[in-house]
Scaffold this active site. Structure first.
Site, mmCIF file in Angstrom:
data_model
loop_
_atom_site.group_PDB
_atom_site.id
_atom_site.type_symbol
_atom_site.label_atom_id
_atom_site.label_comp_id
_atom_site.label_asym_id
_atom_site.label_seq_id
_atom_site.Cartn_x
_atom_site.Cartn_y
_atom_site.Cartn_z
ATOM 1 N N ARG A 558 0.912 -1.052 -0.054
ATOM 2 C CA ARG A 558 -0.073 0.184 0.025
ATOM 3 C C ARG A 558 0.823 1.358 0.018
ATOM 4 O O ARG A 558 1.227 1.665 1.021
ATOM 5 C CB ARG A 558 -1.011 0.077 1.040
ATOM 6 C CG ARG A 558 -2.038 -1.106 1.100
ATOM 7 C CD ARG A 558 -2.877 -0.922 2.426
ATOM 8 N NE ARG A 558 -4.257 -1.669 1.768
ATOM 9 C CZ ARG A 558 -4.669 -2.608 2.719
ATOM 10 N NH1 ARG A 558 -3.697 -3.283 3.413
ATOM 11 N NH2 ARG A 558 -5.889 -3.242 2.367
ATOM 12 N N ARG A 594 1.549 -1.352 -5.549
ATOM 13 C CA ARG A 594 0.284 -0.561 -5.812
ATOM 14 C C ARG A 594 0.326 0.715 -5.850
ATOM 15 O O ARG A 594 0.835 1.532 -5.096
ATOM 16 C CB ARG A 594 -0.996 -0.928 -4.812
ATOM 17 C CG ARG A 594 -2.081 -0.255 -5.377
ATOM 18 C CD ARG A 594 -3.545 -0.740 -4.497
ATOM 19 N NE ARG A 594 -3.295 -0.034 -3.293
ATOM 20 C CZ ARG A 594 -4.075 -0.165 -2.154
ATOM 21 N NH1 ARG A 594 -5.240 -0.968 -2.430
ATOM 22 N NH2 ARG A 594 -4.134 0.334 -1.200
ATOM 23 N N ASN A 713 -12.466 -5.844 -0.044
ATOM 24 C CA ASN A 713 -13.157 -4.704 0.823
ATOM 25 C C ASN A 713 -13.756 -3.686 -0.089
ATOM 26 O O ASN A 713 -14.877 -3.389 0.113
ATOM 27 C CB ASN A 713 -11.823 -3.826 1.408
ATOM 28 C CG ASN A 713 -10.769 -4.933 2.287
ATOM 29 O OD1 ASN A 713 -11.100 -5.856 2.626
ATOM 30 N ND2 ASN A 713 -9.480 -4.262 2.338
ATOM 31 N N ASP A 714 -13.092 -3.153 -1.173
ATOM 32 C CA ASP A 714 -13.944 -2.066 -1.914
ATOM 33 C C ASP A 714 -15.177 -3.110 -2.765
ATOM 34 O O ASP A 714 -16.110 -2.479 -3.160
ATOM 35 C CB ASP A 714 -12.990 -1.585 -2.825
ATOM 36 C CG ASP A 714 -12.330 -0.253 -2.037
ATOM 37 O OD1 ASP A 714 -13.078 0.264 -1.343
ATOM 38 O OD2 ASP A 714 -11.176 -0.110 -2.313
ATOM 39 N N ARG A 724 -18.099 0.705 3.468
ATOM 40 C CA ARG A 724 -17.018 0.127 4.162
ATOM 41 C C ARG A 724 -17.237 0.506 5.811
ATOM 42 O O ARG A 724 -16.893 -0.380 6.515
ATOM 43 C CB ARG A 724 -15.486 0.060 3.811
ATOM 44 C CG ARG A 724 -15.236 0.127 2.624
ATOM 45 C CD ARG A 724 -14.051 0.144 1.871
ATOM 46 N NE ARG A 724 -12.528 -0.351 2.702
ATOM 47 C CZ ARG A 724 -11.706 -0.384 2.324
ATOM 48 N NH1 ARG A 724 -11.182 0.014 1.046
ATOM 49 N NH2 ARG A 724 -10.427 -0.743 3.092
ATOM 50 N N CYS A 760 -6.452 -9.816 -2.293
ATOM 51 C CA CYS A 760 -5.701 -9.167 -1.254
ATOM 52 C C CYS A 760 -6.520 -8.471 -0.469
ATOM 53 O O CYS A 760 -5.953 -7.535 0.595
ATOM 54 C CB CYS A 760 -4.564 -8.153 -1.910
ATOM 55 S SG CYS A 760 -5.300 -6.895 -2.918
#
Ligand code: PEP
Ligand code: MG
Length: 808
Positions: A558, A594, A713-714, A724, A760
């Protein structure tokens, strides 16, 4: 479709074929029957659906299923609607005459009929009796709901089905010794399907004629070999049942029923619902099973600001001192959180420091401080957006800290032994918990994706959230049993419940202590597929921890950690050094970097953007990077330079369309030209799949990438339209929702053989989700460093060959 045979098959029993348009429907009906049967032998085959997702029936499938279960004792075929019957009739015509005579097409209901027929067949009943059981399978339900069959004068309970006809009055007719006894029905829901199935299938094995009668209501007698007739006795908890058996094994049969009744018919009654939880919660927020005493935070109201001293200079100095004290506290908390939970999670305290700077710039004196804070917070709340409301809460929390410093209050003590019960926790409080002594946390409010929950997960403290306001009635010292992985909470558990939770905690502990020993070995499924288990990292400390925990690569770097909490972006040199430091900490393993994933919901002070009404649907991820490409250009240059020195994959976040991939690849090609050393030999290019459109068009996107990494998550928030971090919709946020699984499946199908699919998002670290993900085609899991060993264990426990695929 392949035949399925629950437990051991028995060559001498009647076989059953389930014909349905829907594979899922037939499989579910089969699962239900298999569960009721426990370990009774019975042959069942499914001929359902043209494949796992396409509705339809096929005569050749039905023929194959009949052949599969036909052991000579005959076959019963249960069908759902319309053309299922036509297909079954055609299958029958296609069978050899001799076999056709052993097959009965049966009009019994699919679910109840399958259950009744399975129990009957398992007990060794003849084909006629099995058919009678299936046909009469609705008798108990009819009796219970009291419906009247049109065109018949049979009212409630009058139609006892073909089983009744076949058995006459159900009185024993055998000669020989007789035994009679009564037992009480103890299961909470009476002699419902499962206990009745155990009684009927158990009694079927005795050489005796057996009847059962409900002494309490006068219903019966019913032949004990008929599940439908026994169910129609309407035996509720507390009813007395008479068993009467005649024949050589009469005594033994009655003894069996007596023992089964004494064991509550081997029924485990569901525990009563926990007394103090909300309607929907509690929700699992951080895994771990704990039993222990509750402890409570002292309720500390915010102190009022001190009155003016009459000396404006002195007042300003007092306020400045308090602000500096809070600044120092925030720095300490951030550093502690970085050590215990990682830089990404600790970034919230950078935001708090920025808030403090803003408030400090506007503040004049202690007496006006509360008004300044309230004005700043309500400005954000006025936007009417949940994200802004959460930022307003940050402002109030920081403002509060300053008032406490002004009042000379000591820094809050967050020390307690056992399970902390609180309304909510600020990120600072969650970061300050002593994880040695606080074994768990139960919050009345909050959501699994709130900062407090993220910190609890990263720190390994079990947590439940949204348990409801009544949980705050729990007094300090009361014992709680909680499962932060399953979302279960029991207040003041009895001895049995404590033991149940303690058993789970022991099993978890055993698994945890065994996992590290094998953490550095590859993760191979039972049937021999090697899965890459990688780590999500956001600092060199985390990268070191990941390598130590057995991570085979960094599946998600990240990179935001380099960009947040500062006033200007890191330049190319600084980024290159940071990426190389990460690679060093990972022992040279591959880094999946990323590119910057920020935007309206994660603002950067040096990248000002106009406010957006729906920041999650706005300019974020790759959209912002392409709209303002200066940051991405530098970042890609740093990534390409790094990729010439160590294995690197570059990953673009929040991709929606092929155009975005093409544009991002164009910028990458420019960066390769700029660096001037040609294509880095091991550079791979991938995208995050976290927008439903990307999942559904994966085949097109796959043409231009080497890998997909699914950000569950997204993907979950976009698919279920449930933000979220929003507590109010936390009950909707379920990454195992069939819709998400379908999208994961679509991604894997679109990826084909060339493009690897990773996950991920947080779901990858859920051991219960791992088998499903792998069976859908996922071949890499990237999880937080502490979760690597157990994720590898979950892979090792998975058999990809199993047929119970999710999402189909
Ligand atoms: C995700 O969305 O699942 C993901 C891994 O990205 P992030 O949590 O950083 O948004
Ligand atoms: Mg994401």
């Amino acid at each position: 479709m392949a035949a399925q045979t629950p437990q051991d098959s028995s060559a001498s029993t009647v076989g059953i074929v389930v014909v349905s348009h829907s594979h899922a429907l037939a499989t579910a009906a089969y699962d239900l029957a298999a569960e009721m049967l426990a370990d009774q032998p019975v042959r069942v085959a499914l001929a359902a659906g043209l494949d796992e997702t396409t509705f339809g029936t096929d005569a050749t499938q039905i023929m194959a299923a009949i052949e599969e279960v036909d052991s000579g004792a005959g076959v019963l075929v249960l069908m759902d609607i319309g053309s299922a019957v036509l297909s079954a009739e055609l299958a029958l015509e296609l069978l050899p005459d001799e076999q056709r005579d052993r097959v009965s097409l049966c009009s019994g209901p699919l679910v109840e009929g399958l259950l009744a027929a399975s129990v009957s067949a398992a007990g060794g009943a003849s084909r006629a009796d099995v058919v009678a059981e299936a046909v009469g399978a609705l008798a108990a339900k009819r009796q219970q709901v009291g419906d009247v069959v049109p065109g018949s004068d049979a009212g409630a309970g009058a139609d006892m089905g073909a089983g009744a006809a076949a058995d006459g009055a159900g009185e024993p007719t055998r000669a020989g010794p007789e035994a009679v006894e009564q037992f009480e029905v103890t299961p909470v829901h009476g002699l419902h399907a499962r206990p009745a199935a155990r009684l009927v299938s158990g009694l079927a094995g005795f050489d005796a004629d057996i009847t059962l009668r409900n002494v309490t209501t006068g219903a019966g007698p019913a032949p004990a070999r008929s599940l439908t007739r026994v169910a129609a006795l309407g035996a509720m908890r507390g009813h007395q049942i008479e068993i009467r058996a005649t024949g050589p094994e009469a005594e033994a049969a009655v003894g069996f029923a007596r023992d089964l009744a004494a064991r509550n018919f081997d029924d485990v009654d569901a525990p009563p619902p926990p007394p103090t939880v909300s309607d929907t919660g509690p929700f699992a927020a951080s895994p771990g099973v704990v039993v222990g005493p509750a402890w409570r935070l002292a309720d500390r109201p915010t102190p009022p600001p001190p009155g003016s001293t009459g000396d404006p200079e002195a007042d300003r100095a007092a306020l400045s001192a308090a602000i500096e004290q809070v600044r120092a506290e925030l720095h300490r908390t951030r550093d502690a959180a970085t050590r215990s939970a990682g830089a990404a999670e600790a970034a919230i305290f950078d935001a708090h420091l920025l808030v403090l700077d803003d408030l400090a710039a506007a503040a004049e004196s202690p007496s006006t401080w509360p008004d300044k804070v309230a004005a700043a917070a309500s400005d954000l709340e006025a936007v009417g957006d949940d994200y802004m409301a959460a930022r307003a809460a940050d402002i109030r929390a920081v403002g509060d800290q300053v008032l406490r410093a002004l009042a000379g209050e000591p820094i809050e003590s967050l020390v307690g032994d056992g399970i902390l019960v609180a309304a909510d926790l600020t990120p600072a409080q969650a970061a300050a918990l002593d994880s040695e002594r606080t074994t768990g946390v139960v919050l009345a409010h909050s959501s699994p994706t709130a900062h407090a929950a993220i910190l609890a997960r990263a720190r390994g403290i079990p947590m439940l959230v949204a348990a409801g306001p009544r949980v705050l009635d729990v007094a300090a010292g009361v014992t709680l049993a909680m499962d932060g992985g399953d979302g279960e909470l029991v207040i003041d558990p009895d001895a049995e419940t404590r033991e149940r939770f303690a058993g789970r905690a022991r099993a978890e502990q055993d698994q945890r202590s065994e996992a590290p020993a094998r953490a550095h070995e590859p993760a191979v499924t039972r049937d021999g597929t090697t899965i890459t288990v990688a780590a999500n990292v956001a600092s060199t400390d985390e990268a070191e921890a990941a390598a130590a925990a057995g991570a085979e690569m960094a599946g998600l770097v990240r990179s935001e950690f380099l960009f947040v909490g500062r006033t200007s972006a890191p330049d190319v040199d600084e980024q290159e050094s940071a990426y190389l430091a990460l690679a060093g900490a990972m022992g040279g393993r591959r880094l999946t970097i990323r590119t910057l994933d920020v935007g309206g919901d994660k603002p950067l002070s040096y990248l000002p953007m106009p406010p957006e009404a729906n920041p999650f649907l706005g300019l974020r991820g790759i959209r912002l990077a392409l709209a303002r490409p200066e940051l991405l250009r530098d970042q890609l240059t740093a990534i390409v330079r790094t990729a010439h020195q160590t294995p690197v994959s570059v990953m673009f976040p929040m991709v929606t369309t092929p155009d975005e991939v093409a544009a991002a690849r164009g910028l990458l090609a420019d960066a390769i030209d700029r660096v001037g050393k040609g294509q880095p030999p091991e550079l791979e290019v991938g995208i995050m799949v976290e927008v439903p459109a990307a999942a559904l068009t994966a085949a097109t996107l796959a043409e231009d990438v080497d890998f997909f990494s699914i950000g569950t998550n997204d993907l979950t928030q976009y698919t279920l339209a449930a933000e979220r971090g929003n507590e109010a919709v936390a009950s909707i946020v379920d990454p195992m929702h069939p819709a998400i699984l379908r999208l994961i499946q679509a991604t894997c199908e679109g990826a084909g053989d060339r493009v690897t699919v990773a996950v991920c998002g947080e779901l990858a670290a859920d051991p219960q989700a791992v088998p499903t993900l792998l069976r859908l085609g996922v071949r890499e899991l990237s999880v937080a460093a502490p979760a690597v060993p157990l994720t590898k264990e979950a892979v090792r426990a998975t058999d990809l060959g199993k047929t119970d695929q999710a999402g189909g």
